[in-house]
Design an enzyme around this catalytic site. Structure first.
Site, mmCIF file in Angstrom:
data_model
loop_
_atom_site.group_PDB
_atom_site.id
_atom_site.type_symbol
_atom_site.label_atom_id
_atom_site.label_comp_id
_atom_site.label_asym_id
_atom_site.label_seq_id
_atom_site.Cartn_x
_atom_site.Cartn_y
_atom_site.Cartn_z
ATOM 1 N N ARG A 189 -8.399 -0.401 5.328
ATOM 2 C CA ARG A 189 -7.606 0.627 4.637
ATOM 3 C C ARG A 189 -6.295 0.041 4.117
ATOM 4 O O ARG A 189 -5.755 0.530 3.127
ATOM 5 C CB ARG A 189 -7.274 1.770 5.599
ATOM 6 C CG ARG A 189 -8.433 2.715 5.860
ATOM 7 C CD ARG A 189 -7.936 3.922 6.630
ATOM 8 N NE ARG A 189 -6.607 4.287 6.170
ATOM 9 C CZ ARG A 189 -5.584 4.615 6.946
ATOM 10 N NH1 ARG A 189 -5.720 4.663 8.246
ATOM 11 N NH2 ARG A 189 -4.414 4.914 6.428
ATOM 12 N N LEU A 199 8.918 7.403 16.608
ATOM 13 C CA LEU A 199 8.469 8.198 15.462
ATOM 14 C C LEU A 199 7.154 8.930 15.690
ATOM 15 O O LEU A 199 6.971 10.049 15.226
ATOM 16 C CB LEU A 199 8.360 7.317 14.213
ATOM 17 C CG LEU A 199 9.711 6.896 13.638
ATOM 18 C CD1 LEU A 199 9.532 6.064 12.397
ATOM 19 C CD2 LEU A 199 10.574 8.103 13.302
ATOM 20 N N ARG A 217 1.206 14.586 13.320
ATOM 21 C CA ARG A 217 1.611 14.395 11.933
ATOM 22 C C ARG A 217 1.515 15.671 11.085
ATOM 23 O O ARG A 217 0.735 15.744 10.138
ATOM 24 C CB ARG A 217 0.823 13.251 11.307
ATOM 25 C CG ARG A 217 0.952 11.977 12.110
ATOM 26 C CD ARG A 217 0.271 10.813 11.479
ATOM 27 N NE ARG A 217 1.046 10.235 10.390
ATOM 28 C CZ ARG A 217 0.668 9.154 9.711
ATOM 29 N NH1 ARG A 217 -0.469 8.569 10.009
ATOM 30 N NH2 ARG A 217 1.410 8.669 8.748
ATOM 31 N N PRO A 218 2.323 16.671 11.420
ATOM 32 C CA PRO A 218 2.307 17.915 10.631
ATOM 33 C C PRO A 218 2.890 17.701 9.244
ATOM 34 O O PRO A 218 3.529 16.672 8.977
ATOM 35 C CB PRO A 218 3.205 18.848 11.449
ATOM 36 C CG PRO A 218 4.110 17.950 12.220
ATOM 37 C CD PRO A 218 3.322 16.697 12.499
ATOM 38 N N ASP A 268 5.621 0.806 11.887
ATOM 39 C CA ASP A 268 4.410 0.113 11.427
ATOM 40 C C ASP A 268 4.356 -1.350 11.871
ATOM 41 O O ASP A 268 3.366 -2.036 11.616
ATOM 42 C CB ASP A 268 4.303 0.184 9.891
ATOM 43 C CG ASP A 268 3.903 1.566 9.408
ATOM 44 O OD1 ASP A 268 3.522 2.408 10.246
ATOM 45 O OD2 ASP A 268 3.971 1.823 8.189
ATOM 46 N N CYS A 313 -4.036 12.569 13.518
ATOM 47 C CA CYS A 313 -4.730 11.285 13.485
ATOM 48 C C CYS A 313 -4.423 10.562 14.786
ATOM 49 O O CYS A 313 -3.704 11.080 15.634
ATOM 50 C CB CYS A 313 -4.339 10.469 12.268
ATOM 51 S SG CYS A 313 -2.733 9.737 12.386
ATOM 52 N N LYS A 365 0.842 -1.208 0.000
ATOM 53 C CA LYS A 365 0.000 0.000 0.000
ATOM 54 C C LYS A 365 0.874 1.254 0.000
ATOM 55 O O LYS A 365 0.653 2.183 -0.780
ATOM 56 C CB LYS A 365 -0.897 0.002 1.251
ATOM 57 C CG LYS A 365 -1.569 1.325 1.508
ATOM 58 C CD LYS A 365 -2.375 1.309 2.786
ATOM 59 C CE LYS A 365 -1.607 1.629 4.041
ATOM 60 N NZ LYS A 365 -1.317 3.054 4.287
ATOM 61 N N ASN A 366 1.891 1.272 0.877
ATOM 62 C CA ASN A 366 2.676 2.497 1.022
ATOM 63 C C ASN A 366 3.620 2.758 -0.152
ATOM 64 O O ASN A 366 4.178 3.846 -0.270
ATOM 65 C CB ASN A 366 3.471 2.469 2.333
ATOM 66 C CG ASN A 366 2.572 2.717 3.537
ATOM 67 O OD1 ASN A 366 1.378 2.986 3.376
ATOM 68 N ND2 ASN A 366 3.141 2.620 4.731
#
Ligand code: UD1
Length: 422
Positions: free
Chosen positions: A399, A329, A121-122, A307, A116, A22-23
């Site tokens: 997702r 992170l 998460r800027p 992840d 989120c 996906k990424n």
């Protein structure tokens, strides 16, 4: 609302085919905006995020013919340059259209993604880099308004922090900018390597692919012509299935996987007592007789991926001894801790470190998924918990995991998708 009902305790066996990443697919889809000619993408995973980004392309005016793992995309007819809130709020990665829209059309509007569940998460680093390349940026009514009437120009970008999405946006913007862009402290995840190779295959000179310093010579406004792109295997999906083997103490084989990309997860599972047979495209996990505790810190590639943090925590919950897991992170990526504890885990959280005291057995309960990877950790725990575990809010899972319950069922798990009231 749909949920997954899991009856734990089944051993798994057999093999599972890993889907496309996906990424990797998301930036590749965004990069197709750099072309005014048709391009074909193969090995796409069948997940909601991919359909969301393809829908965004059609909203911009692109033509998309998507079936199964293949999409034919023609972004020649793009006529709108606005990525609306309705889409960006569903998926933060929509911000990846910012660089390619701006560099190809000289203007765009992209909704701000907002925070989120896992953190703020800027996107300040994306914006600062594009400004250095000549973009004029204003934030109004929740939208990033970006303009570069005379096109973007090359620049020396030094990222304060390694950012995957920021690096991808700048690589795409630089591909059609005037002159040379150098990115210092670039991310070097396999997904970024795929994006750079796709753009390099279209004739753009890129040096340093796979390193922390990238140099890109832009085409000065000339759109690119891409060859067919085959999406690389999903290293996070692969890691999750390795954890499924580890936690259920089952021998399973992963097909269509790149072991090099999941070296950090393999190393950690080895230290937990698992062993592996690795060939070019497949990996077999031989589980530990007794799961040993692990210490891990999430960090940028090739380090241990954030992840995979939640899934390893589920495995560590059943280790013989205490594990320490540090998240570096994302400031809030521990929402699964309280849910795992509801299943009987013994996890204590202090700041960015979780101390996981292994227990002998988890017990089924209703749990709530909070984000994509946290959801898969709850599923893993459910596979070994006694009784029934219901994992709710599985739209997070949809997702990013291609047919998770189908693949786990085929391996022998007792897992069914249900709907409230049915
Ligand atoms: C990508 C992945 C996500 C993964 C993450 C880190 C996709 C679609 N998502 O997310 O699954 O967890 O990399 O490996 O590929 N940051 C800033 N300012 C910015 C950009 C980032 O402060 O402008 C911070 C973030 O808040 C975070 C860190 O930098 O703390 C890394 O984020 P980044 O690498 O950008 O993650 P994403 O690209 O959003």
């Amino acid at each position: 609302m749909q949920y997954l009902e899991i009856r734990g305790g089944k051993k798994l066996s057999g093999s599972v085919t890993i889907s496309g990443a996906k990424n990797a697919a998301l930036p590749v889809i965004a990069a197709t905006i750099l072309s005014d000619k048709p391009v074909t993408l193969t090995n796409l995973p069948d997940v909601v995020d991919i359909r969301t980004l393809l829908k965004l392309l059609t909203m911009l005016g692109g033509k998309v013919d998507h079936e199964g793992t293949v999409a034919h995309i023609d972004n020649g007819p793009i006529s709108s340059h606005k990525a609306v809130y309705e889409i960006v709020s569903q998926m933060r990665a929509s911000i990846l259209v910012l660089g390619p829209l701006l560099t190809r059309f000289g203007e765009c509007e992209v909704s701000l993604p907002g925070g989120c569940a896992i953190g703020q998460r800027p996107i300040d680093l994306h914006l600062k880099a594009l400004e250095a390349m000549g973009a004029e940026i204003a934030i109004e009514s929740g939208y990033v308004h970006a303009k570069a009437p005379h096109g973007l120009h090359g620049a020396k970008i030094i990222f304060d922090k390694i950012t995957v999405g920021g690096t991808e946006n700048v690589v795409m913007a630089a591909a059609m900018a005037k002159g040379t862009t150098t990115i210092i402290n670039a991310a070097k995840e396999p997904e970024i390597v795929q994006l750079c190779e796709m753009i390099a295959d279209a004739g753009v000179k890129i040096e340093g692919i796979g390193s922390n310093e990238l140099t890109i010579e832009g085409t000065d406004g000339r759109p690119l012509a891409f060859k067919t792109v085959e999406i690389i295997p999903d290293r996070i999906e692969a890691g999750t299935y390795l954890c499924a083997g580890a936690i259920t103490q089952s021998e399973i084989t992963l097909e269509k996987v790149n072991a090099e990309h999941i070296r950090a997860s393999i190393d950690k599972l080895e230290s937990m007592g698992c062993s592996f047979d690795i060939s070019e495209n497949s990996i077999t996990i031989h589980p530990a007789e007794v799961i040993k505790p692990v210490n891990l810190i999430t960090i940028e590639y090739p380090g241990f991926p954030t992840d995979m943090q939640a899934q390893f925590m589920a495995v560590a919950a059943l280790a013989e001894g205490e594990s320490l897991i540090e998240e570096r992170l994302f400031e809030n990526r521990f929402m699964h801790v309280s849910e795992l504890n509801r299943l009987g885990a013994d996890i204590w959280l202090k700041g960015s470190v979780a101390a996981v005291k292994g227990v002998d057995q988890l017990h089924g309960a209703d749990v709530m998924a909070t984000d994509l990877r946290a959801s898969s950790a709850l599923v893993l725990a459910g596979l070994v918990a006694d009784g029934v575990t219901n994992v709710r809010r599985i739209y997070h899972l949809d997702r990013g995991y291609d047919d998770l319950e189908g693949k786990l069922s085929a391996l022998g798990a007792d897992i069914v998708r249900k709907k409230d009231g049915k």
